[in-house]
Design an enzyme around this catalytic site. Structure first.
Site, short mmCIF file in Angstrom:
data_model
loop_
_atom_site.label_atom_id
_atom_site.label_comp_id
_atom_site.label_asym_id
_atom_site.label_seq_id
_atom_site.Cartn_x
_atom_site.Cartn_y
_atom_site.Cartn_z
N LYS A 11 0.83 -1.21 0.00
CA LYS A 11 0.00 0.00 0.00
C LYS A 11 0.87 1.27 0.00
O LYS A 11 2.09 1.21 0.23
CB LYS A 11 -0.94 -0.04 1.22
CG LYS A 11 -1.98 -1.18 1.12
CD LYS A 11 -2.97 -1.13 2.28
CE LYS A 11 -4.02 -2.22 2.17
NZ LYS A 11 -5.06 -2.14 3.26
N TYR A 51 -12.38 -1.99 -3.93
CA TYR A 51 -12.92 -2.16 -2.57
C TYR A 51 -14.45 -2.06 -2.54
O TYR A 51 -15.02 -1.73 -1.49
CB TYR A 51 -12.30 -1.13 -1.63
CG TYR A 51 -10.91 -1.51 -1.13
CD1 TYR A 51 -10.72 -2.65 -0.33
CD2 TYR A 51 -9.80 -0.74 -1.44
CE1 TYR A 51 -9.46 -2.99 0.13
CE2 TYR A 51 -8.53 -1.08 -0.97
CZ TYR A 51 -8.37 -2.21 -0.18
OH TYR A 51 -7.12 -2.55 0.29
N PHE A 59 -15.59 3.51 6.92
CA PHE A 59 -14.21 3.87 6.59
C PHE A 59 -13.94 3.92 5.09
O PHE A 59 -12.80 4.14 4.67
CB PHE A 59 -13.23 2.89 7.27
CG PHE A 59 -13.44 1.43 6.89
CD1 PHE A 59 -12.94 0.92 5.70
CD2 PHE A 59 -14.11 0.57 7.74
CE1 PHE A 59 -13.13 -0.41 5.35
CE2 PHE A 59 -14.31 -0.77 7.41
CZ PHE A 59 -13.81 -1.25 6.21
N ARG A 87 -1.79 -14.32 4.11
CA ARG A 87 -2.52 -13.68 5.22
C ARG A 87 -1.73 -13.84 6.52
O ARG A 87 -1.73 -12.94 7.36
CB ARG A 87 -3.92 -14.30 5.35
CG ARG A 87 -4.83 -14.07 4.17
CD ARG A 87 -5.35 -12.66 4.04
NE ARG A 87 -6.31 -12.30 5.05
CZ ARG A 87 -7.06 -11.20 5.02
NH1 ARG A 87 -6.93 -10.33 4.01
NH2 ARG A 87 -7.90 -10.92 5.96
N THR A 93 -5.45 -7.21 10.50
CA THR A 93 -5.76 -5.92 9.84
C THR A 93 -5.28 -4.74 10.68
O THR A 93 -4.71 -3.78 10.15
CB THR A 93 -7.29 -5.80 9.63
OG1 THR A 93 -7.76 -6.98 8.97
CG2 THR A 93 -7.64 -4.58 8.81
N ARG A 104 2.43 -6.45 9.10
CA ARG A 104 1.71 -5.32 9.69
C ARG A 104 2.27 -4.95 11.05
O ARG A 104 2.30 -3.75 11.41
CB ARG A 104 0.21 -5.61 9.72
CG ARG A 104 -0.42 -5.43 8.33
CD ARG A 104 -1.79 -6.01 8.25
NE ARG A 104 -2.52 -5.57 7.06
CZ ARG A 104 -3.62 -6.17 6.61
NH1 ARG A 104 -4.10 -7.23 7.24
NH2 ARG A 104 -4.23 -5.72 5.53
N ASN A 114 -2.18 0.30 6.70
CA ASN A 114 -1.67 -0.97 7.23
C ASN A 114 -0.79 -1.75 6.26
O ASN A 114 -0.75 -2.98 6.30
CB ASN A 114 -2.81 -1.82 7.80
CG ASN A 114 -3.86 -2.16 6.76
OD1 ASN A 114 -3.72 -1.80 5.60
ND2 ASN A 114 -4.90 -2.87 7.18
N HIS A 117 -2.09 -5.44 1.46
CA HIS A 117 -3.37 -6.13 1.24
C HIS A 117 -3.07 -7.53 0.76
O HIS A 117 -2.11 -7.74 0.02
CB HIS A 117 -4.20 -5.41 0.17
CG HIS A 117 -5.27 -6.29 -0.42
ND1 HIS A 117 -6.48 -6.47 0.19
CD2 HIS A 117 -5.28 -7.10 -1.53
CE1 HIS A 117 -7.20 -7.33 -0.53
NE2 HIS A 117 -6.49 -7.71 -1.58
N GLU A 128 -9.39 -10.52 -7.93
CA GLU A 128 -8.46 -9.40 -7.73
C GLU A 128 -7.28 -9.47 -8.71
O GLU A 128 -6.82 -8.43 -9.21
CB GLU A 128 -7.97 -9.40 -6.28
CG GLU A 128 -9.09 -9.02 -5.32
CD GLU A 128 -8.73 -9.21 -3.86
OE1 GLU A 128 -9.59 -8.92 -3.01
OE2 GLU A 128 -7.60 -9.65 -3.55
P1 RTP Z 1 -7.09 -5.95 3.07
O1 RTP Z 1 -8.41 -6.24 2.39
O2 RTP Z 1 -6.57 -4.57 2.76
O3 RTP Z 1 -6.09 -7.03 2.84
O4 RTP Z 1 -7.31 -5.97 4.63
P2 RTP Z 1 -8.17 -6.97 5.49
O5 RTP Z 1 -8.76 -8.05 4.62
O6 RTP Z 1 -7.32 -7.38 6.63
O7 RTP Z 1 -9.31 -6.01 6.00
P3 RTP Z 1 -10.73 -5.68 5.36
O8 RTP Z 1 -11.76 -5.97 6.37
O9 RTP Z 1 -10.88 -6.31 4.01
O10 RTP Z 1 -10.65 -4.10 5.19
C1 RTP Z 1 -10.01 -3.53 4.07
C2 RTP Z 1 -9.16 -2.38 4.53
O11 RTP Z 1 -10.00 -1.34 5.02
C3 RTP Z 1 -9.35 -0.68 6.09
N1 RTP Z 1 -10.15 -0.79 7.29
N2 RTP Z 1 -10.31 0.20 8.09
N3 RTP Z 1 -11.06 1.83 10.26
C4 RTP Z 1 -11.50 0.59 10.20
O12 RTP Z 1 -12.23 0.11 11.03
C5 RTP Z 1 -11.08 -0.23 9.09
N4 RTP Z 1 -11.41 -1.48 8.89
C6 RTP Z 1 -10.82 -1.84 7.73
C7 RTP Z 1 -8.02 -1.32 6.30
O13 RTP Z 1 -7.03 -0.60 5.57
C8 RTP Z 1 -8.21 -2.69 5.69
O14 RTP Z 1 -6.99 -3.24 5.27
MG MG Z 2 -9.84 -7.68 2.87
#
Ligand code: RTP
Ligand code: MG
Length: 143
Positions: A11, A51, A59, A87, A93, A104, A114, A117, A128
């Site tokens: 990122k 996204y 968010f 992962r 996350t 992370r 973070n 991804h 993707e």
């Molecule tokens: P990613 O998709 O980026 O690999 O991350 P992830 O699966 O661990 O998390 P996901 O739930 O898919 O959320 C995508 C991205 O959104 C941001 N986020 N912010 N402020 C918040 O509560 C929040 N929750 C998620 C993070 O940048 C996350 O990686």
């Molecule tokens: Mg995700």
């Protein structure tokens, strides 16, 4: 064990802090092969499309703004159970909850910024990968 391909993003925060090489080292040290890669700077439309599943989340605006704030590295990683393996390399996350030694934990500053991804399932990995790469940009499968 299944040889899988997964999709990964370094990122804008991690690219800006010159962590591309260190992060690639983690992937390769864990046995994952980089079979496609490029640097891109997402448009707002590209980030919103990528996204889309989060479009109703509070968010979402901040996420799109962050993901378009600078260049990113996108890559396809191949290896045994690559989706789950990546992962695990990434960690939780929220970096405050990420296990010691994960990307992370070491390179992310906050849940919003973070560092990386990674696809969360094989089906999302396929979607993707296709979102960013044409078929002829991927190394052919050898196994
Ligand atoms: P990613 O998709 O980026 O690999 O991350 P992830 O699966 O661990 O998390 P996901 O739930 O898919 O959320 C995508 C991205 O959104 C941001 N986020 N912010 N402020 C918040 O509560 C929040 N929750 C998620 C993070 O940048 C996350 O990686
Ligand atoms: Mg995700």
């Amino acid at each position: 064990m299944a040889i899988e391909r997964t999709f990964s993003i370094i990122k804008p925060d991690a690219v800006a802090k010159n962590h591309i090489g260190a992060i690639y080292n983690r992937f390769e040290s864990a046995g994952l092969k980089i079979v496609a890669a490029k640097m891109v700077h997402l448009t707002k439309e590209q980030a919103e499309g990528f996204y889309a599943e989060h479009s109703e989340r509070p968010f979402f605006g901040a996420l799109v703004s962050f993901m378009t704030s600078g260049p990113i590295m996108v890559q396809v990683l191949e290896g045994e159970n690559a989706v789950l393996a990546n992962r695990e390399i990434m960690g939780a996350t929220n970096p405050a909850q990420a296990a010691r030694g994960t990307l992370r934990a070491d390179y992310a500053d906050s849940i919003d910024e973070n560092a990386v991804h990674g696809s969360d399932a094989l089906a999302s990995a396929e979607r993707e990968i296709a979102y960013f790469f044409a078929a002829d940009e991927l190394c052919p499968r050898t196994r």
